[in-house]
Design a protein around this motif. Sequence first.
Motif, PDB file in Angstrom:
ATOM      1  N   GLN A  60       0.844  -1.191   0.000  1.00  8.74           N
ATOM      2  CA  GLN A  60       0.000   0.000   0.000  1.00  8.74           C
ATOM      3  C   GLN A  60       0.882   1.245   0.000  1.00  8.74           C
ATOM      4  N   HIS A  61       0.593   2.138  -0.933  1.00 10.70           N
ATOM      5  CA  HIS A  61       1.300   3.422  -0.955  1.00 10.70           C
ATOM      6  C   HIS A  61       0.302   4.546  -0.730  1.00 10.70           C
ATOM      7  N   TRP A  62       0.628   5.415   0.252  1.00  4.72           N
ATOM      8  CA  TRP A  62      -0.212   6.580   0.518  1.00  4.72           C
ATOM      9  C   TRP A  62       0.623   7.773   0.993  1.00  4.72           C
ATOM     10  N   GLU A  63       1.927   7.541   1.226  1.00  3.55           N
ATOM     11  CA  GLU A  63       2.723   8.498   1.974  1.00  3.55           C
ATOM     12  C   GLU A  63       3.177   9.721   1.178  1.00  3.55           C
ATOM     13  N   THR A  64       3.168   9.632  -0.150  1.00  2.00           N
ATOM     14  CA  THR A  64       3.708  10.737  -0.937  1.00  2.00           C
ATOM     15  C   THR A  64       2.701  11.881  -0.971  1.00  2.00           C
ATOM     16  N   VAL A  65       3.010  12.951  -0.254  1.00  2.00           N
ATOM     17  CA  VAL A  65       2.061  14.069  -0.137  1.00  2.00           C
ATOM     18  C   VAL A  65       2.694  15.418  -0.468  1.00  2.00           C
ATOM     19  N   CYS A  66       3.952  15.424  -0.893  1.00  2.00           N
ATOM     20  CA  CYS A  66       4.650  16.683  -1.186  1.00  2.00           C
ATOM     21  C   CYS A  66       3.912  17.467  -2.266  1.00  2.00           C
ATOM     22  N   THR A  67       3.775  18.769  -2.065  1.00  2.00           N
ATOM     23  CA  THR A  67       3.048  19.596  -3.032  1.00  2.00           C
ATOM     24  C   THR A  67       3.873  19.896  -4.276  1.00  2.00           C
ATOM     25  N   ASN A  68       5.197  19.996  -4.135  1.00  2.00           N
ATOM     26  CA  ASN A  68       6.071  20.259  -5.279  1.00  2.00           C
ATOM     27  C   ASN A  68       6.117  19.029  -6.184  1.00  2.00           C
ATOM     28  N   PHE A  69       5.765  19.209  -7.447  1.00  2.00           N
ATOM     29  CA  PHE A  69       5.595  18.033  -8.301  1.00  2.00           C
ATOM     30  C   PHE A  69       6.889  17.259  -8.498  1.00  2.00           C
ATOM     31  N   GLN A  71       9.540  16.958  -6.586  1.00  2.00           N
ATOM     32  CA  GLN A  71       9.854  16.209  -5.375  1.00  2.00           C
ATOM     33  C   GLN A  71       8.857  15.063  -5.182  1.00  2.00           C
ATOM     34  N   HIS A  72       7.608  15.344  -5.466  1.00  2.00           N
ATOM     35  CA  HIS A  72       6.559  14.326  -5.353  1.00  2.00           C
ATOM     36  C   HIS A  72       6.874  13.142  -6.275  1.00  2.00           C
ATOM     37  N   TYR A  73       7.261  13.428  -7.486  1.00  2.00           N
ATOM     38  CA  TYR A  73       7.576  12.391  -8.468  1.00  2.00           C
ATOM     39  C   TYR A  73       8.701  11.503  -7.954  1.00  2.00           C
ATOM     40  N   TRP A  74       9.757  12.142  -7.415  1.00  2.00           N
ATOM     41  CA  TRP A  74      10.915  11.401  -6.915  1.00  2.00           C
ATOM     42  C   TRP A  74      10.523  10.517  -5.730  1.00  2.00           C
ATOM     43  N   GLU A  75       9.763  11.068  -4.799  1.00  2.00           N
ATOM     44  CA  GLU A  75       9.337  10.296  -3.633  1.00  2.00           C
ATOM     45  C   GLU A  75       8.421   9.142  -4.043  1.00  2.00           C
ATOM     46  N   PHE A  76       7.526   9.404  -4.971  1.00  2.00           N
ATOM     47  CA  PHE A  76       6.603   8.383  -5.463  1.00  2.00           C
ATOM     48  C   PHE A  76       7.379   7.212  -6.063  1.00  2.00           C
ATOM     49  N   GLU A  77       8.362   7.508  -6.890  1.00  2.00           N
ATOM     50  CA  GLU A  77       9.179   6.456  -7.512  1.00  2.00           C
ATOM     51  C   GLU A  77       9.902   5.635  -6.454  1.00  2.00           C
ATOM     52  N   ASN A  78      10.498   6.293  -5.474  1.00  2.00           N
ATOM     53  CA  ASN A  78      11.258   5.576  -4.457  1.00  2.00           C
ATOM     54  C   ASN A  78      10.377   4.679  -3.604  1.00  2.00           C
ATOM     55  N   LEU A  80       7.470   3.314  -4.515  1.00  2.00           N
ATOM     56  CA  LEU A  80       7.031   2.178  -5.319  1.00  2.00           C
ATOM     57  C   LEU A  80       8.150   1.162  -5.492  1.00  2.00           C
ATOM     58  N   GLN A  81       9.386   1.642  -5.695  1.00  2.00           N
ATOM     59  CA  GLN A  81      10.504   0.721  -5.850  1.00  2.00           C
ATOM     60  C   GLN A  81      10.722  -0.093  -4.582  1.00  2.00           C
ATOM     61  N   ALA A  82      10.555   0.527  -3.429  1.00  2.00           N
ATOM     62  CA  ALA A  82      10.695  -0.215  -2.168  1.00  2.00           C
ATOM     63  C   ALA A  82       9.620  -1.283  -2.033  1.00  2.00           C
ATOM     64  N   LEU A  83       8.411  -0.980  -2.504  1.00  2.00           N
ATOM     65  CA  LEU A  83       7.329  -1.952  -2.414  1.00  2.00           C
ATOM     66  C   LEU A  83       7.520  -3.110  -3.399  1.00  2.00           C
ATOM     67  N   VAL A  84       7.909  -2.830  -4.629  1.00  2.00           N
ATOM     68  CA  VAL A  84       8.048  -3.917  -5.604  1.00  2.00           C
ATOM     69  C   VAL A  84       9.166  -4.874  -5.195  1.00  2.00           C
ATOM     70  N   ALA A  85      10.159  -4.370  -4.459  1.00  2.00           N
ATOM     71  CA  ALA A  85      11.253  -5.231  -4.014  1.00  2.00           C
ATOM     72  C   ALA A  85      10.760  -6.343  -3.101  1.00  2.00           C
ATOM     73  N   ALA A  86       9.617  -6.133  -2.448  1.00  2.00           N
ATOM     74  CA  ALA A  86       9.040  -7.150  -1.562  1.00  2.00           C
ATOM     75  C   ALA A  86       8.211  -8.179  -2.328  1.00  2.00           C
ATOM     76  N   ILE A 115       7.253   0.997 -13.859  1.00  2.00           N
ATOM     77  CA  ILE A 115       7.796   0.158 -12.789  1.00  2.00           C
ATOM     78  C   ILE A 115       7.105  -1.204 -12.786  1.00  2.00           C
ATOM     79  N   ALA A 116       5.794  -1.212 -13.001  1.00  2.00           N
ATOM     80  CA  ALA A 116       5.055  -2.478 -13.045  1.00  2.00           C
ATOM     81  C   ALA A 116       5.536  -3.356 -14.197  1.00  2.00           C
ATOM     82  N   ALA A 117       5.770  -2.745 -15.353  1.00  2.00           N
ATOM     83  CA  ALA A 117       6.222  -3.510 -16.519  1.00  2.00           C
ATOM     84  C   ALA A 117       7.624  -4.084 -16.300  1.00  2.00           C
TER      85      ALA A 117
END
Length: 275
Positions: A60-69, A71-78, A80-86, A115-117
């Motif tokens: 479950q991902h919900w934590e990315t809340v940064c308003t700056n796009f 920074q948001h993009y970078w946090e979102f990618e990181n 998701l990558q942590a989740l797919v590793a599991a 990332i899914a692909a």
Amino acid sequence: MNVHFFCPRWGQEHKPWKAFLQSVKAAGYQGIEASMPVEERERDILLNELAKQGLQFIGQHWETVCTNFDQHYWEFENRLQALVAARPLLINTQTGKDYYSIDQNEKLIELADSIAAQTNVPIIHETHRGKFSFAAHITHTYLRRLPNLRITLDISHWFNTAETFLHDQPEAVALAISRTDHIHCRVGYTEGPQVSDPRAPEWQEAVQHHLDIWDRVVALHRQNDRPICTFTPEFGAPPYMFLQPYTRQSVVNQWDVNQYMMEFLRKRYEISTNL
């Protein structure tokens, strides 16, 4: 088709992972839906205990809340990558912002698709207030623009946002149902995302509106020969949970309500032959 139920970590964060997962297994769930712990030792405990208990994992991902796009993009990618590793069964993400442009939100969806692909872990997007998918009519636009977009349907948010049970938006609801891969089975109403108690008679109209939608999703999964249909009973902790005035005591037990919803829906869908 098998129906699998996943216990939310939300509201149970006070329990150590081992005790939480033991109670999940004993209650009859097939797995959990949870975000990935940041600390490596805690991640190892979670993954080892999941394997020991024979439980599945929805990230479950919900934590990315940064308003700056950017920074948001970078946090979102990181995240998701942590989740797919599991190697979860799938990842359910609350994606983007309601105030981002369509192009910005689509860049986040495209990132998730990439990332899914690359990892062969499905990443789907939850219908949720405050995100790109905050309302039925807005999500309809994205679903029409992006034919590969798949969702977790939490219709409670849309009922609340629209202040209707969406009887006036049948095309948007039908398209959403056709793209649903996972269901959050919390019951909301036209003035809030969560009723006080789905067992109470005063909320049965709202319960029935949700059942009408979930029945259609399950029927479509069966029609398409999907091997499983997944649900997370997601009645939440405060402030979603109603509290008594002054004492601020919860009006119901969150764990009991979610277990009731699981057992109610398991009986409805595992024995039904005409949905």
